[in-house]
Scaffold this motif. Sequence first.
Motif, short mmCIF file in Angstrom:
data_model
loop_
_atom_site.label_atom_id
_atom_site.label_comp_id
_atom_site.label_asym_id
_atom_site.label_seq_id
_atom_site.Cartn_x
_atom_site.Cartn_y
_atom_site.Cartn_z
N SER A 33 0.82 -1.21 0.00
CA SER A 33 0.00 0.00 0.00
C SER A 33 0.85 1.26 0.00
CB SER A 33 -0.93 0.01 1.22
OG SER A 33 -0.19 0.17 2.43
N LEU A 34 2.14 1.11 0.21
CA LEU A 34 3.04 2.27 0.27
C LEU A 34 3.95 2.29 -0.95
CD1 LEU A 34 4.12 2.20 4.03
CD2 LEU A 34 2.48 3.75 2.97
N LEU A 35 4.13 3.47 -1.51
CA LEU A 35 5.02 3.62 -2.65
C LEU A 35 6.48 3.57 -2.21
CD1 LEU A 35 4.76 4.14 -5.74
CD2 LEU A 35 5.10 6.56 -5.25
N GLY A 78 13.85 25.89 4.74
CA GLY A 78 15.00 25.20 5.30
C GLY A 78 14.67 23.90 5.97
N ARG A 79 13.37 23.55 6.01
CA ARG A 79 12.96 22.37 6.76
C ARG A 79 12.63 21.16 5.90
NH1 ARG A 79 9.87 26.31 9.62
NH2 ARG A 79 7.97 25.63 8.59
N HIS A 80 12.08 21.38 4.71
CA HIS A 80 11.55 20.28 3.91
C HIS A 80 12.66 19.57 3.14
CE1 HIS A 80 7.96 22.72 4.70
NE2 HIS A 80 7.29 21.59 4.58
N LEU A 81 12.64 18.25 3.21
CA LEU A 81 13.59 17.39 2.50
C LEU A 81 12.82 16.27 1.81
CD1 LEU A 81 16.22 16.94 5.37
CD2 LEU A 81 16.44 18.48 3.43
N SER A 82 13.31 15.82 0.66
CA SER A 82 12.73 14.62 0.05
C SER A 82 13.36 13.37 0.65
CB SER A 82 12.91 14.64 -1.47
OG SER A 82 14.27 14.59 -1.82
N PHE A 83 14.66 13.42 0.92
CA PHE A 83 15.34 12.30 1.59
C PHE A 83 15.75 12.76 2.98
CE2 PHE A 83 19.12 10.20 3.11
CZ PHE A 83 18.81 8.87 2.94
N PHE A 84 15.50 11.91 3.97
CA PHE A 84 15.93 12.22 5.33
C PHE A 84 16.14 10.92 6.09
CE2 PHE A 84 11.35 12.06 5.17
CZ PHE A 84 10.98 11.35 6.29
N GLU A 85 16.78 11.02 7.23
CA GLU A 85 17.02 9.86 8.08
C GLU A 85 16.20 10.00 9.36
OE1 GLU A 85 21.26 8.39 8.25
OE2 GLU A 85 21.61 10.36 7.37
N PHE A 281 20.13 7.18 -3.20
CA PHE A 281 19.60 6.13 -2.33
C PHE A 281 18.50 5.33 -3.03
CE2 PHE A 281 21.79 8.36 1.04
CZ PHE A 281 22.09 7.36 1.96
N LEU A 282 17.66 5.96 -3.83
CA LEU A 282 16.61 5.23 -4.53
C LEU A 282 17.20 4.21 -5.50
CD1 LEU A 282 14.07 8.12 -5.22
CD2 LEU A 282 13.59 6.04 -3.90
N ASN A 291 8.03 5.89 -16.03
CA ASN A 291 6.97 6.88 -16.09
C ASN A 291 5.82 6.59 -15.14
OD1 ASN A 291 8.17 8.57 -17.99
ND2 ASN A 291 7.46 7.32 -19.68
N GLU A 292 6.05 5.72 -14.17
CA GLU A 292 4.99 5.43 -13.22
C GLU A 292 5.58 4.98 -11.89
OE1 GLU A 292 2.70 2.38 -15.08
OE2 GLU A 292 4.20 0.83 -14.77
N GLY A 293 4.77 5.10 -10.84
CA GLY A 293 5.14 4.63 -9.53
C GLY A 293 6.40 5.27 -8.98
N ARG A 294 7.15 4.45 -8.21
CA ARG A 294 8.36 4.98 -7.59
C ARG A 294 9.43 5.30 -8.62
NH1 ARG A 294 7.93 -0.53 -5.91
NH2 ARG A 294 6.84 0.22 -4.06
N GLY A 295 9.38 4.64 -9.78
CA GLY A 295 10.31 4.98 -10.85
C GLY A 295 10.10 6.39 -11.36
N TYR A 296 8.84 6.83 -11.34
CA TYR A 296 8.55 8.20 -11.76
C TYR A 296 9.00 9.20 -10.70
CZ TYR A 296 6.27 12.36 -13.47
OH TYR A 296 6.04 13.63 -13.93
N VAL A 297 8.88 8.82 -9.42
CA VAL A 297 9.40 9.68 -8.35
C VAL A 297 10.89 9.92 -8.57
CG1 VAL A 297 9.88 9.83 -5.88
CG2 VAL A 297 7.66 8.99 -6.67
N LEU A 298 11.63 8.84 -8.85
CA LEU A 298 13.07 8.97 -9.11
C LEU A 298 13.32 9.87 -10.32
CD1 LEU A 298 16.07 8.22 -8.92
CD2 LEU A 298 15.53 6.12 -10.19
N ARG A 299 12.62 9.61 -11.41
CA ARG A 299 12.83 10.39 -12.64
C ARG A 299 12.52 11.87 -12.39
NH1 ARG A 299 10.87 7.81 -18.01
NH2 ARG A 299 13.06 7.16 -17.99
N ARG A 300 11.46 12.14 -11.66
CA ARG A 300 11.09 13.54 -11.41
C ARG A 300 12.14 14.24 -10.55
NH1 ARG A 300 5.74 16.15 -8.46
NH2 ARG A 300 6.16 18.29 -9.14
#
Length: 758
Positions: A33-35, A78-85, A281-282, A291-300
Motif C-alpha cells: 500500500s506504500l510507494l 530550510g525544513r523540507h527534505l525529500s530524503f531524510f534519516e 539512495f533510490l 513513467n509510473e510509480g516509484r520509478g517516476y518519483v526517481l525520474r522527477r
Amino acid sequence: MKTADIRESFLSFFEAKGATRVPSASLVPEDPSLLLTVAGMVPFKPVFLGVKSVPYVRAVSAQKCVRTNDIDIIGTTGRHLSFFEMLGNFSFGDYFKREAITWAWEYSTDVLNLDPVRLWASVFTDDDEAAELWVACTGIPAERVVRLGEEDNFWAAGPTGPCGPCSELYYDRGEEWGCGEDCQVGCDCDRFVEYWNLVFMQFDRAEDGTMTPLEKQSIDTGLGLERMAAILQDVRSNYDIDLMQDIMALAAAISGRTYGADEQDDIALRIITDHARAVAFLIADGVLPSNEGRGYVLRRLLRRAVRYGRLLDIERPFMIEMVDKVIDIMGDAYPELRQHRDLIAGIVGAEEERFAATLRTGLGYLDRALAELGKNKELPGTIAFELHDTYGFPIDLTVEIAAEHNVTVDLAGFDAAMVEQKERARAGTKDASWDMAESTTDTSVDDACPYRARNHTATHLLHQVLRDELGSHATQAGSEVTPEKLRFDFVHFEALTTEQLRRIELLVNEKIAENIAVETDTMSLEAAREKGAMALFGEKYEEVVRVVCVGTLDDAFSKELCGGTHVGHTSEIGSFRIVKESSVGASLRRIEAVTGLEAYRWSVEREDKLAARTDELVAEIKDMKSRLKQVKSSPSGFVEKIIEGDMFEVDGYRVAVPHIKRVREVEELKVFWDNLRAKGLDAVVLITKHPDEEKTIYLAAGTDKAVAAGFDAAALVRDINDTLGGRGGGKPTMAQGGADDTAHIDAAIAHVRKTLGA
C-alpha cells in the motif's frame, strides 16, 4: 556534534538499553500500500499489527526515508527534505510510556547535552498518564508540558487497528527565532522545533470508533536526524548542517555560485543537494527511472535537479558528480551506496543525457508559448499536452515552470487530450499482438520439466558473466524460464555490441563445458550474505533462504539466493545460444537465449534461412546486373528521344522530366542520369512505377551549373513527397524518394514541370 556522530550516539544509546540494532530497510517497502518508505516505523508495521514476528522485543534503527508529497516546496524552505534519516527506538510489547519518556529525556540531556531549560513536551489532550510521567520522570515543570489535539498528538495505522496518543519533544531556540510575543509550542515558526515523536500504541480502534486497550502495548518513536543536527550545530536550517553543506559545496563549485549570496541561487542549490541524496539512495535500493510509480518519483527528482542546474547556468552533465559525492560522504553508514556506485552513476548519466535533449527542445517551445499568452494567465491544456507528447516534457515540470511566471495550466484540457490520444492508440492497436504481455518474473517451479531447470541454471551463469563483463551494476531486473527458452532482463545503459554478445555467449558455454557441480544449501539470510550470495534488487526474502551455487559454497562461480530447480552439473545444459538482445526500458536490456536441443534447432533454422536468403540475394544481384547492362547499352536514340521530347530550358540550364517505365531500383535511375548528363543535359527529375510492386520511385539530380542557377533536387523531392505521400530527401545536387501511390505519377510529373517553369 557531526551528523554522523549523532546517528551513532543514538544507536549506541539504545543498544545499551537492550535494543537490537537493526539496519535500515530498503526505500522500497514490503507494504504494497506504500510507494516508498516514509517513516522509521514502516519496516516494523507488520510487527506492530501482529502479522510478523521478530527475534527481539526492542529495536533501534536509523531508517532512510523518502517523501515527495511536498516536492514543490522542497528547497524553498530550510525544513523540507525529500530524503531524510529517521532515528527510532521501538518496543514490541515490552517497555512502554515510562521508559520511553525517561530515555528520551536522558538521551536529549545527557548524551546530546541539550539545555533542560529549553526543552518542552506535548501530550495528547486527555493523556493524563503521559503528562504526569513527564513531570515525575524528568523533573520538567508542568507548565512546559502542553496538551495538543488529535491532529498533532494522536497516531493511527488506519481508520481501524492499532493506535494511540503521541508525545513530542520540542527545543526552544529562543525569542530571536520566533514570530512574536504569542509564539508557543505548536507554532509554525522556527522557535519551538519538534524533534522527537513518541507514539504510545495502546488501543485497538474498531469500525464504530470504540478503542479497546491492546494486550501488548508498544512504543514507536521517530527523531529527525537532520533536524537534530541543525539544533546541535546551531544553524538556521537542515541545509546548513555539516552533512548537507559538504554536498552543497560541490554544487556551488560546479555552478560558480556562493550559497547565501542570492535567494534564488540558494533555492536551486538546496534542491540539487537534496535531490542528489534521494536519487542516489533510490537507485541503490533498486528503483529505476520510469513513467509510473516509484520509478517516476526517481525520474522527477533527477530531472528537477537537472533543470535547477540549468537555472544556475550549468550546461554540462553534473549529477554524476553530485551522487558520487553523496556516496563518498554517506557510504560508510549505508554500504549499499558504495556497492552500487557504478549502477548509480550509469543510470544518472543516461537519464541526465536523455533529459538534456528534452530540455533543449521543450524549454524553447514553452518559453514561446508563455510569452504569447498576453493577459491570459492560463496555459492551454493542448500546449501542455504538445509539450508532453512531442517533446517528452513531464506535465509537473510544465506546471512548475508556468507557476514561476505566475501562470496556471489547464490541467482538465491536458487530461482530455491525454484521454483522446489513448483512445486513438487503442483503436490503432486493437488487432495487434504484444509479446511483452508475458510476466517478467518467473515464480513457478516445475520439477517434472528438466528443460526448464537447464534454462534456469543458464540464467545464473548468464547473470554472473554479465556482471563480470559489463560491471557489477548489470544485475537481474526480471527473468522468465520455459522449457523452450529463457529471457533475462538486466540493468545496463546501452546496447551490447556484437563482440560483447559473442564473448558472453562463449563464456557461458565454457562454464557449461567445465561440467561444474550445482549445489544448494539452506541457511539464514545473514549467513548467506556473509558467504557472498547475491540477493536480487527489489526481492523480499525470509529469514531462512536457499542458496544455489555453481560450484561449492566456498568456491563458486555463481552464488545466488534462489528457490527454483536446477541441473546437477552445468554440462546438462548442453549448449547456450543468444537469439536476441534488446531494450525494454530506460537503462534496462533484455537477452533471450536457448539451450540444449533448442540451441541446436535454432542454429540449424538460422543457417537454413541464411542459405535461402543468400540464394535470393545472388539471384537479385544477377538480375540487377543484367538490367543495368541493358540500361547502359541502351541505343543512343533512347536518350536522345528523352532529350527531344521532355527537355526544356530553365534560366540558362537544360532539364528533363520524363516518365520512365519499368524501373526497379533508384540505382537504375542514377544510370539514366549518367547517360543523360553525358549527352549535355544539366538536370533531370525521373519518376517511375516499379514493375513488380505497387510503389513509385523517383530521383532528382543536377549539375553544379544547374544548382548555381537555382535547381534544388531536395526541394523537388519534397514536392513529390507531398503529392504522392512519400518519403525521401537529399542534397541540392541529388535527392531520391519513394511512395506507395502509383495512381498520381502523371500529376506529380506535371506539378514538377510547372514548378520548374515548363
